[in-house]
Design a protein around this motif. Structure first.
Motif, short mmCIF file in Angstrom:
data_model
loop_
_atom_site.label_atom_id
_atom_site.label_comp_id
_atom_site.label_asym_id
_atom_site.label_seq_id
_atom_site.Cartn_x
_atom_site.Cartn_y
_atom_site.Cartn_z
N ILE A 1 0.62 -1.26 0.52
CA ILE A 1 0.34 -0.22 0.11
C ILE A 1 0.68 1.19 0.14
CG2 ILE A 1 -1.83 1.48 1.42
CD1 ILE A 1 -2.40 -0.88 2.58
N ARG A 2 0.61 2.24 -0.77
CA ARG A 2 1.10 3.38 -1.29
C ARG A 2 0.39 4.30 -0.89
NH1 ARG A 2 4.34 0.08 -4.83
NH2 ARG A 2 6.59 -0.76 -3.84
N PHE A 3 1.11 5.61 -0.24
CA PHE A 3 0.16 7.11 -0.57
C PHE A 3 1.54 8.05 -0.37
CE2 PHE A 3 -0.17 4.94 3.23
CZ PHE A 3 0.10 5.70 4.48
N HIS A 4 0.76 9.52 -0.52
CA HIS A 4 1.13 10.86 -0.26
C HIS A 4 0.74 11.03 1.85
CE1 HIS A 4 3.86 11.37 -2.91
NE2 HIS A 4 3.38 10.25 -4.25
N CYS A 5 1.12 11.20 2.03
CA CYS A 5 0.55 12.12 2.95
C CYS A 5 1.06 13.14 3.96
CB CYS A 5 -0.06 11.24 4.09
SG CYS A 5 -1.03 11.86 5.98
N GLU A 6 0.92 14.24 4.47
CA GLU A 6 1.42 15.39 4.61
C GLU A 6 1.46 15.39 6.50
OE1 GLU A 6 0.15 19.63 4.16
OE2 GLU A 6 0.37 18.58 1.95
N ARG A 7 0.71 14.28 6.27
CA ARG A 7 1.48 13.54 8.36
C ARG A 7 1.38 12.75 8.61
NH1 ARG A 7 -4.16 15.27 11.70
NH2 ARG A 7 -2.50 14.61 13.73
N LEU B 1 -4.60 10.64 2.58
CA LEU B 1 -4.16 9.62 2.16
C LEU B 1 -4.48 10.04 0.23
CD1 LEU B 1 -5.75 6.47 3.99
CD2 LEU B 1 -3.63 8.75 4.34
N LEU B 2 -3.28 10.56 -0.22
CA LEU B 2 -3.55 11.19 -1.36
C LEU B 2 -3.16 9.67 -2.31
CD1 LEU B 2 -2.01 14.28 -1.12
CD2 LEU B 2 -4.94 14.07 -1.21
N GLY B 3 -3.43 9.42 -3.25
CA GLY B 3 -2.71 9.04 -4.87
C GLY B 3 -2.55 7.38 -3.96
N LEU B 4 -3.06 7.19 -3.46
CA LEU B 4 -3.47 5.73 -2.47
C LEU B 4 -3.63 4.38 -3.51
CD1 LEU B 4 -3.29 3.89 0.59
CD2 LEU B 4 -5.98 3.98 -0.28
N THR B 5 -2.58 3.66 -3.00
CA THR B 5 -2.46 2.82 -4.23
C THR B 5 -2.18 1.27 -3.63
OG1 THR B 5 -0.20 2.61 -4.95
CG2 THR B 5 -1.71 3.92 -6.43
N VAL B 6 -2.96 0.11 -3.87
CA VAL B 6 -2.69 -1.22 -3.26
C VAL B 6 -2.07 -2.31 -4.39
CG1 VAL B 6 -4.04 -3.57 -1.99
CG2 VAL B 6 -4.86 -0.52 -2.02
N VAL C 1 6.74 8.97 -0.39
CA VAL C 1 5.70 8.17 -0.29
C VAL C 1 5.63 7.40 0.48
CG1 VAL C 1 4.69 6.56 -1.76
CG2 VAL C 1 5.53 8.48 -3.52
N TRP C 2 4.58 7.20 1.44
CA TRP C 2 3.76 6.39 2.24
C TRP C 2 4.37 4.94 1.88
CZ3 TRP C 2 5.35 7.20 7.60
CH2 TRP C 2 6.13 8.45 7.49
#
Length: 65
Positions: A3-9, A46-51, A20-21
């Motif tokens: 699971i990948r995503f961008h998040c400011e927190r 959760l921006l750009g969330l992918t699985v 990228v988290w």
């Protein structure tokens, strides 16, 4: 699954790689539930969330390595 995503927190799981988290799991439904609940409660999208699930080739290589 990955699971990948961008998040400011800072989310409750995963680690950041080049901004990228990323979190790896065998139970993506449970992890997505945790992440989306946290995201909603924290007001942290959760921006750009992918699985991404491993391909058959990935599984074969992991088993034969």
């Amino acid at each position: 699954a990955v699971i990948r995503f961008h998040c400011e927190r800072t989310p409750p799981i995963g680690e950041a790689v080049d901004g990228v988290w990323e979190a790896r799991t065998d139970d993506e439904v449970e992890l997505l539930h945790l992440l989306t609940s946290w995201s909603r409660d924290a007001g942290a999208p959760l921006l750009g969330l992918t699985v991404t699930r491993p391909s058959l080739e990935d599984v074969y290589l992991r088993l034969t390595s």
